[in-house]
Design a protein around this motif. Structure first.
Motif, PDB file in Angstrom:
ATOM      1  N   THR A 168      53.765  36.265  43.093  1.00 55.15           N
ATOM      2  CA  THR A 168      52.482  35.594  43.344  1.00 55.15           C
ATOM      3  C   THR A 168      52.243  34.523  42.279  1.00 55.15           C
ATOM      4  N   GLY A 225      51.498  40.367  38.569  1.00 58.05           N
ATOM      5  CA  GLY A 225      51.214  39.827  39.906  1.00 58.05           C
ATOM      6  C   GLY A 225      51.998  40.526  40.994  1.00 58.05           C
ATOM      7  N   ARG A 255      42.783  40.058  43.077  1.00 55.12           N
ATOM      8  CA  ARG A 255      43.706  39.057  43.652  1.00 55.12           C
ATOM      9  C   ARG A 255      44.326  39.578  44.948  1.00 55.12           C
ATOM     10  N   ASN A 305      47.554  42.861  37.767  1.00 54.07           N
ATOM     11  CA  ASN A 305      47.436  41.850  36.724  1.00 54.07           C
ATOM     12  C   ASN A 305      48.480  42.060  35.621  1.00 54.07           C
TER      13      ASN A 305
END
Ligand SMILES: *Cc1c(COP(=O)(O)O)cnc(C)c1O
Length: 342
Positions: A280, A146, A174, A142
């Motif tokens: 991402t 990403g 994620r 994060n």
């Protein structure tokens, strides 16, 4: 908020009509009794996705992480992670306050890891030093913008932590994005970790829900820890149904979010503010060399209908997600460069 292009986070999404219909028609029962068929089915399917024996539905990713940490690290012993990890940055000291867990951090290198640095930090059990019991990594990262940790790096870390008898946890809020960006099967990621936490409420667009994934023995203990933390939910199938819908419909489409993030990064590239390679759905902005600070940027963007996250005085972030369509990206790509130009 329809008039704003909301790039603050992928948590701001609204459940789609199909998702709401799935929630409305979900079969439910009391999940503390283990009797919610929709929760049980979601747990079984997520465990299977990662090639593990079991999974446990939790209200948030923070709780899922903290359950996993408590599974591997007894009070007074140690978790290693990087200094920007969600588990030590955004979980309000939970490892210490709730788990009694000591944490020691390595210096973050964007979204990646130097396995040698991590391996050198491992301390054995003994009378004198705090023994290392687990290592946590974040995929995607994060605060690392990403970033996707390469599979080979994770394999090196796995081999070393197994040799040292140290557990490996993945904060995979994620992980779906890493899977889509690098084409690594979820089962391949699953095989590398003792425990994973995964979020349904980020890029996948569910309103609520995360899971802890691991062995049957671990998840049985996780159920007790979840209840102790106040996370035992009753007819939670209405929430699990949203998650099951998200897994079925919303993984492959993450590639579109990545493409949108790449468009934003390209539009801002001339201003030298994009921190690192955008792989991402996160676009981290480093404003230290820019005349704009993060608050000024966010205020100017808001005035022009675009919402941006402020992560620090000189750090901002753009996030693409389900509810930012191509027209919204067109607008952001028009508005944001103008702010830097002015
Ligand atoms: C969002 C997030 C979590 C979990 O957050 P909750 O708000 O508690 O669901 C955990 N790890 C990472 C990396 C995240 O981005």
């Amino acid at each position: 908020m329809a008039e704003f292009v909301d790039l603050r986070s992928d948590t701001v999404t609204q459940p789609s009509a199909g998702m709401r219909a799935a929630m409305a028609s979900a079969l439910v029962g009391d999940d503390v009794y283990g009797e919610d068929p929709t929760v049980n089915a979601l747990e079984a399917s997520v465990a299977a996705l990662f090639g593990h024996e079991a999974a446990l539905f939790a209200p948030t990713g923070s709780m899922a992480n903290q359950i996993a940490i408590q599974l591997s690290v007894p009070p007074g012993e140690e978790l290693l992670c990087d200094g920007d990890a969600h588990v030590v940055t955004y979980e309000i000291g939970a490892a210490a306050a709730i788990g009694g867990v000591s944490t020691r951090t390595w210096t973050p290198v964007g979204g990646d890891i130097d396995p040698d640095v991590v391996i050198d930090m491992i301390r054995p059990a003994g009378y004198h030093a705090v023994p290392t019991r687990a290592i946590a990594v974040e995929q995607t990262h994060n605060r690392g913008g990403g970033g996707v940790i390469p599979l080979s790096t994770l394999e090196t870390l796995r081999a070393a932590s197994s040799a040292a008898g140290v557990a490996l946890h993945c904060d995979g809020a994620r992980i779906w994005h890493a899977h889509v960006a690098d084409g690594v099967p979820l089962r391949t990621y699953g095989a590398l970790f003792d425990t994973l936490s995964v979020c349904l409420s980020k890029g996948l667009g569910a309103p609520v829900g995360s899971l802890v994934v691991g062995s049957a023995e671990k998840i049985e203990r996780a159920r007790v820890i979840r209840k102790r933390m106040g996370g035992g939910m009753r007819q939670a199938g209405v929430l699990a149904a949203a998650g099951a819908y998200a897994l079925e419909h919303n993984i492959d489409r993450l590639a579109q979010d990545h493409a949108k993030a790449a468009r934003l990064a390209e539009a801002l590239a001339p201003f030298g503010v994009v921190a690192g390679a955008v792989r991402t759905n996160l676009v981290p902005l480093d404003l230290r060399k820019s005349p704009l600070d993060a608050h000024t940027l966010a205020a100017a963007a808001r005035e022009r209908g675009v919402l941006v996250s402020v992560l620090g005085p000189n750090v901002a972030r753009l996030v693409t997600h389900f509810d930012v369509d191509d027209a919204a990206i067109d607008r952001a790509v028009d508005v944001l460069p103008k702010i830097f130009r002015d």
